[in-house]
Motif scaffolding. Structure first.
Motif, PDB file in Angstrom:
ATOM      1  N   THR A  99       7.263  29.675  15.381  1.00  0.00           N
ATOM      2  CA  THR A  99       8.288  29.760  14.354  1.00  0.00           C
ATOM      3  C   THR A  99       8.531  28.375  13.788  1.00  0.00           C
ATOM      4  OG1 THR A  99       9.962  29.409  15.997  1.00  0.00           O
ATOM      5  CG2 THR A  99       9.380  31.676  15.480  1.00  0.00           C
ATOM      6  N   ARG A 100       8.663  28.326  12.490  1.00  0.00           N
ATOM      7  CA  ARG A 100       8.855  27.025  11.856  1.00  0.00           C
ATOM      8  C   ARG A 100      10.277  26.917  11.348  1.00  0.00           C
ATOM      9  NH1 ARG A 100       3.661  26.171   8.160  1.00  0.00           N
ATOM     10  NH2 ARG A 100       4.997  24.553   7.341  1.00  0.00           N
ATOM     11  N   ALA A 101      10.796  25.725  11.473  1.00  0.00           N
ATOM     12  CA  ALA A 101      12.154  25.502  10.975  1.00  0.00           C
ATOM     13  C   ALA A 101      12.163  25.685   9.465  1.00  0.00           C
ATOM     14  CB  ALA A 101      12.607  24.086  11.341  1.00  0.00           C
ATOM     15  N   PRO A 102      13.243  26.171   8.901  1.00  0.00           N
ATOM     16  CA  PRO A 102      13.280  26.416   7.462  1.00  0.00           C
ATOM     17  C   PRO A 102      13.126  25.140   6.648  1.00  0.00           C
ATOM     18  CG  PRO A 102      15.440  26.749   8.454  1.00  0.00           C
ATOM     19  CD  PRO A 102      14.471  26.647   9.573  1.00  0.00           C
ATOM     20  N   GLY A 103      13.486  23.997   7.212  1.00  0.00           N
ATOM     21  CA  GLY A 103      13.372  22.769   6.429  1.00  0.00           C
ATOM     22  C   GLY A 103      11.997  22.165   6.475  1.00  0.00           C
ATOM     23  N   ALA A 104      11.110  22.685   7.335  1.00  0.00           N
ATOM     24  CA  ALA A 104       9.805  22.065   7.466  1.00  0.00           C
ATOM     25  C   ALA A 104       8.975  22.336   6.217  1.00  0.00           C
ATOM     26  CB  ALA A 104       9.099  22.611   8.696  1.00  0.00           C
ATOM     27  N   ARG A 105       7.925  21.593   6.075  1.00  0.00           N
ATOM     28  CA  ARG A 105       7.147  21.627   4.836  1.00  0.00           C
ATOM     29  C   ARG A 105       6.390  22.929   4.642  1.00  0.00           C
ATOM     30  NH1 ARG A 105       4.519  18.159   8.303  1.00  0.00           N
ATOM     31  NH2 ARG A 105       2.482  18.936   8.985  1.00  0.00           N
ATOM     32  N   ILE A 146       5.869   7.960   5.258  1.00  0.00           N
ATOM     33  CA  ILE A 146       4.889   8.856   4.637  1.00  0.00           C
ATOM     34  C   ILE A 146       5.172  10.304   5.027  1.00  0.00           C
ATOM     35  CG2 ILE A 146       2.451   9.478   4.691  1.00  0.00           C
ATOM     36  CD1 ILE A 146       1.779   6.586   4.658  1.00  0.00           C
ATOM     37  N   ALA A 147       5.528  10.517   6.301  1.00  0.00           N
ATOM     38  CA  ALA A 147       5.834  11.888   6.720  1.00  0.00           C
ATOM     39  C   ALA A 147       7.077  12.413   6.005  1.00  0.00           C
ATOM     40  CB  ALA A 147       6.036  11.927   8.231  1.00  0.00           C
ATOM     41  N   LEU A 148       8.081  11.551   5.851  1.00  0.00           N
ATOM     42  CA  LEU A 148       9.293  11.976   5.139  1.00  0.00           C
ATOM     43  C   LEU A 148       8.986  12.302   3.696  1.00  0.00           C
ATOM     44  CD1 LEU A 148      12.041   9.470   6.304  1.00  0.00           C
ATOM     45  CD2 LEU A 148      11.899  11.859   6.815  1.00  0.00           C
ATOM     46  N   HIS A 149       8.179  11.452   3.077  1.00  0.00           N
ATOM     47  CA  HIS A 149       7.845  11.681   1.672  1.00  0.00           C
ATOM     48  C   HIS A 149       7.056  12.963   1.509  1.00  0.00           C
ATOM     49  CE1 HIS A 149       5.616  11.017  -2.118  1.00  0.00           C
ATOM     50  NE2 HIS A 149       6.772  10.538  -2.503  1.00  0.00           N
ATOM     51  N   ARG A 150       6.271  13.297   2.537  1.00  0.00           N
ATOM     52  CA  ARG A 150       5.498  14.526   2.446  1.00  0.00           C
ATOM     53  C   ARG A 150       6.404  15.745   2.573  1.00  0.00           C
ATOM     54  NH1 ARG A 150       1.673  13.950   6.621  1.00  0.00           N
ATOM     55  NH2 ARG A 150       0.496  12.591   5.260  1.00  0.00           N
ATOM     56  N   PHE A 171       0.832  -1.202   0.000  1.00  0.00           N
ATOM     57  CA  PHE A 171       0.000   0.000   0.000  1.00  0.00           C
ATOM     58  C   PHE A 171       0.867   1.253   0.000  1.00  0.00           C
ATOM     59  CE2 PHE A 171      -2.102   3.204   2.708  1.00  0.00           C
ATOM     60  CZ  PHE A 171      -3.126   3.535   1.853  1.00  0.00           C
ATOM     61  N   VAL A 172       1.886   1.267   0.852  1.00  0.00           N
ATOM     62  CA  VAL A 172       2.732   2.462   0.925  1.00  0.00           C
ATOM     63  C   VAL A 172       3.553   2.615  -0.348  1.00  0.00           C
ATOM     64  CG1 VAL A 172       4.677   3.474   2.137  1.00  0.00           C
ATOM     65  CG2 VAL A 172       2.768   2.574   3.391  1.00  0.00           C
ATOM     66  N   VAL A 173       4.050   1.488  -0.883  1.00  0.00           N
ATOM     67  CA  VAL A 173       4.836   1.573  -2.116  1.00  0.00           C
ATOM     68  C   VAL A 173       3.994   2.153  -3.237  1.00  0.00           C
ATOM     69  CG1 VAL A 173       5.930   0.213  -3.901  1.00  0.00           C
ATOM     70  CG2 VAL A 173       6.429  -0.261  -1.544  1.00  0.00           C
ATOM     71  N   MET A 174       2.748   1.703  -3.332  1.00  0.00           N
ATOM     72  CA  MET A 174       1.923   2.197  -4.426  1.00  0.00           C
ATOM     73  C   MET A 174       1.413   3.610  -4.142  1.00  0.00           C
ATOM     74  SD  MET A 174       0.054  -1.307  -5.272  1.00  0.00           S
ATOM     75  CE  MET A 174       1.044  -2.650  -5.910  1.00  0.00           C
ATOM     76  N   LEU A 175       1.277   3.952  -2.846  1.00  0.00           N
ATOM     77  CA  LEU A 175       0.856   5.308  -2.519  1.00  0.00           C
ATOM     78  C   LEU A 175       1.942   6.313  -2.860  1.00  0.00           C
ATOM     79  CD1 LEU A 175      -1.412   6.872  -0.958  1.00  0.00           C
ATOM     80  CD2 LEU A 175       0.051   6.686   1.016  1.00  0.00           C
ATOM     81  N   LEU A 176       3.182   5.964  -2.567  1.00  0.00           N
ATOM     82  CA  LEU A 176       4.279   6.891  -2.814  1.00  0.00           C
ATOM     83  C   LEU A 176       4.761   6.823  -4.250  1.00  0.00           C
ATOM     84  CD1 LEU A 176       6.366   6.520   0.417  1.00  0.00           C
ATOM     85  CD2 LEU A 176       4.485   8.022  -0.074  1.00  0.00           C
ATOM     86  N   ASN A 177       4.408   5.750  -4.960  1.00  0.00           N
ATOM     87  CA  ASN A 177       4.725   5.639  -6.384  1.00  0.00           C
ATOM     88  C   ASN A 177       6.225   5.794  -6.629  1.00  0.00           C
ATOM     89  OD1 ASN A 177       4.394   5.314  -9.041  1.00  0.00           O
ATOM     90  ND2 ASN A 177       3.786   7.422  -9.457  1.00  0.00           N
ATOM     91  N   VAL A 178       6.978   4.928  -6.008  1.00  0.00           N
ATOM     92  CA  VAL A 178       8.426   4.970  -6.205  1.00  0.00           C
ATOM     93  C   VAL A 178       8.858   3.713  -6.925  1.00  0.00           C
ATOM     94  CG1 VAL A 178       9.152   6.477  -4.396  1.00  0.00           C
ATOM     95  CG2 VAL A 178       8.580   4.143  -3.859  1.00  0.00           C
ATOM     96  N   ASN A 179       9.335   3.875  -8.133  1.00  0.00           N
ATOM     97  CA  ASN A 179       9.982   2.743  -8.791  1.00  0.00           C
ATOM     98  C   ASN A 179      11.097   3.273  -9.674  1.00  0.00           C
ATOM     99  OD1 ASN A 179       8.303   4.020 -10.500  1.00  0.00           O
ATOM    100  ND2 ASN A 179       6.939   2.289 -10.829  1.00  0.00           N
ATOM    101  N   VAL A 234      -0.581   9.734  14.591  1.00  0.00           N
ATOM    102  CA  VAL A 234      -0.050  11.084  14.786  1.00  0.00           C
ATOM    103  C   VAL A 234       0.988  11.418  13.726  1.00  0.00           C
ATOM    104  CG1 VAL A 234       1.319  12.491  16.342  1.00  0.00           C
ATOM    105  CG2 VAL A 234      -0.560  11.161  17.229  1.00  0.00           C
ATOM    106  N   LEU A 235       1.833  10.413  13.374  1.00  0.00           N
ATOM    107  CA  LEU A 235       2.894  10.697  12.412  1.00  0.00           C
ATOM    108  C   LEU A 235       2.346  10.884  11.008  1.00  0.00           C
ATOM    109  CD1 LEU A 235       5.700   8.273  13.515  1.00  0.00           C
ATOM    110  CD2 LEU A 235       5.829  10.722  13.411  1.00  0.00           C
ATOM    111  N   ALA A 236       1.379  10.071  10.642  1.00  0.00           N
ATOM    112  CA  ALA A 236       0.968  10.067   9.245  1.00  0.00           C
ATOM    113  C   ALA A 236      -0.118  11.082   8.952  1.00  0.00           C
ATOM    114  CB  ALA A 236       0.489   8.670   8.849  1.00  0.00           C
ATOM    115  N   LYS A 237      -0.815  11.534   9.978  1.00  0.00           N
ATOM    116  CA  LYS A 237      -1.889  12.476   9.697  1.00  0.00           C
ATOM    117  C   LYS A 237      -1.293  13.846   9.441  1.00  0.00           C
ATOM    118  CE  LYS A 237      -6.419  13.708  11.392  1.00  0.00           C
ATOM    119  NZ  LYS A 237      -6.825  14.035  10.037  1.00  0.00           N
ATOM    120  N   ARG A 238      -1.859  14.557   8.486  1.00  0.00           N
ATOM    121  CA  ARG A 238      -1.214  15.766   8.024  1.00  0.00           C
ATOM    122  C   ARG A 238      -1.379  16.927   8.990  1.00  0.00           C
ATOM    123  NH1 ARG A 238      -0.033  17.609   2.811  1.00  0.00           N
ATOM    124  NH2 ARG A 238      -1.001  15.777   1.934  1.00  0.00           N
TER     125      ARG A 238
END
Lengths: 181, 101
Positions: free
Chosen positions: A175-181, B82-86, A70-78, A160-164
């Motif tokens: 303040t947000r770190a510069p590397g954060a999304r 998933i968090a890293l990929h995001r 599921f994760v492989v197909m969700l992230l679409n990495v090949n 907690v980790l996967a929810k946006r």
């Protein structure tokens, strides 16, 4: 007969284990791991662990592998899946391990044919599931409860980790770190 | 007509070494997690082989706990992926040097 079964299962397990590492596409790696899980389950059956064989197929083959796919197909990495650039360090670690393995292999074969030490255990109960259940709920009761706690913590952590956007509204003003999304 | 337990040890050592090599040389994080699964299965083979040889069910109970930990590890690990990929839209491990000093 036992040797034949062991040879078949061990050969397939070794080949598919190497394929998991060697194949570049993660989907193929995961499918090869699935084949390995089934053969490990077969090996468990030859070792009189029928309950564990069923659990192996259900949990590993059914739950964990599906999650991976599921994760492989969700992230679409090949793509771009070459080996690590630090492969020299890896070789530096792995070659001593392999040499140690060979040394242990050459030295330890003869001594493993001894009879097992006489343990004070009751004779093997033919009903494997019943025996494991009795042991799990008597001797290993506390670790069993701790395992349930581990699963609970892992479930909450994964959510907690996967929810946006958990805490997104609260963290907006910080303040947000510069590397954060 | 029993397969000696050293054969199981050899098989398990091969699978475990393959897992170690996979963790060290692959760059895809998913492949690294799959290699960790390989190592867990290698230890499980050892546990079951000795449980059968010593006629002690404790080994099989420990495999049960290993399964629990593996399930938890997969859930948390895939959530981290998933968090890293995001955050970086790649799962190549060489792109992640946020904690490097």
């Amino acid at each position: 007969m036992a040797y034949m079964f062991f040879g078949y299962f061990a050969g397939i397990i070794a080949i598919t284990a190497i394929l998991v590492v060697a194949l570049r596409n993660p989907v193929y790696s995961a499918l090869s791991l699935l084949v390995m899980f089934f053969h490990v389950a077969g090996l468990y059956i030859t070792l009189h662990a029928e309950f564990l064989a069923a659990v192996q197929v259900i949990i590993y083959g059914g739950a964990i592998l599906v999650l991976y796919l599921f994760v492989v197909m969700l992230l679409n990495v090949n793509r771009d899946d070459r080996y690590h650039s630090q492969w020299r360090v890896a070789a530096f670690v792995c070659i001593p391990l392999s040499i140690e393995f060979l040394v242990l292999l050459s030295g330890g074969i003869g001594s493993a044919h001894r009879a097992p030490a006489s343990l004070s255990v009751e004779p093997y109960i033919s009903n494997n599931t019943l025996a494991i259940g009795k042991m799990l709920f008597s001797t290993y009761l506390f670790p069993f409860e701790v395992a349930s706690l581990i699963l609970l913590v892992a479930m909450i952590g994964a959510i907690v980790l996967a929810k946006r956007d958990i805490g997104e509204n609260n963290a907006k003003h910080m303040t947000r770190a510069p590397g954060a999304r | 007509m029993m397969v000696p337990v050293s054969y199981y040890l050899i098989l398990s050592a091969i699978v475990f070494l393959t897992g170690v090599v996979g963790v060290l040389i692959r760059r895809n994080i998913i492949a690294i997690l799959l290699s960790i699964e390989l190592m867990l299965n290698a230890t499980n083979i050892n546990f079951v082989a000795f449980s059968d040889r010593l006629q002690d069910l404790g080994g099989q109970v420990f495999v049960f706990f290993t399964l629990t930990v593996a399930a938890a590890e997969v859930a948390v690990g895939l959530a981290i992926i998933i968090a890293l990929h995001r955050s970086k839209s790649t799962i190549n491990i060489e792109e992640f040097n946020l904690l490097k000093w």
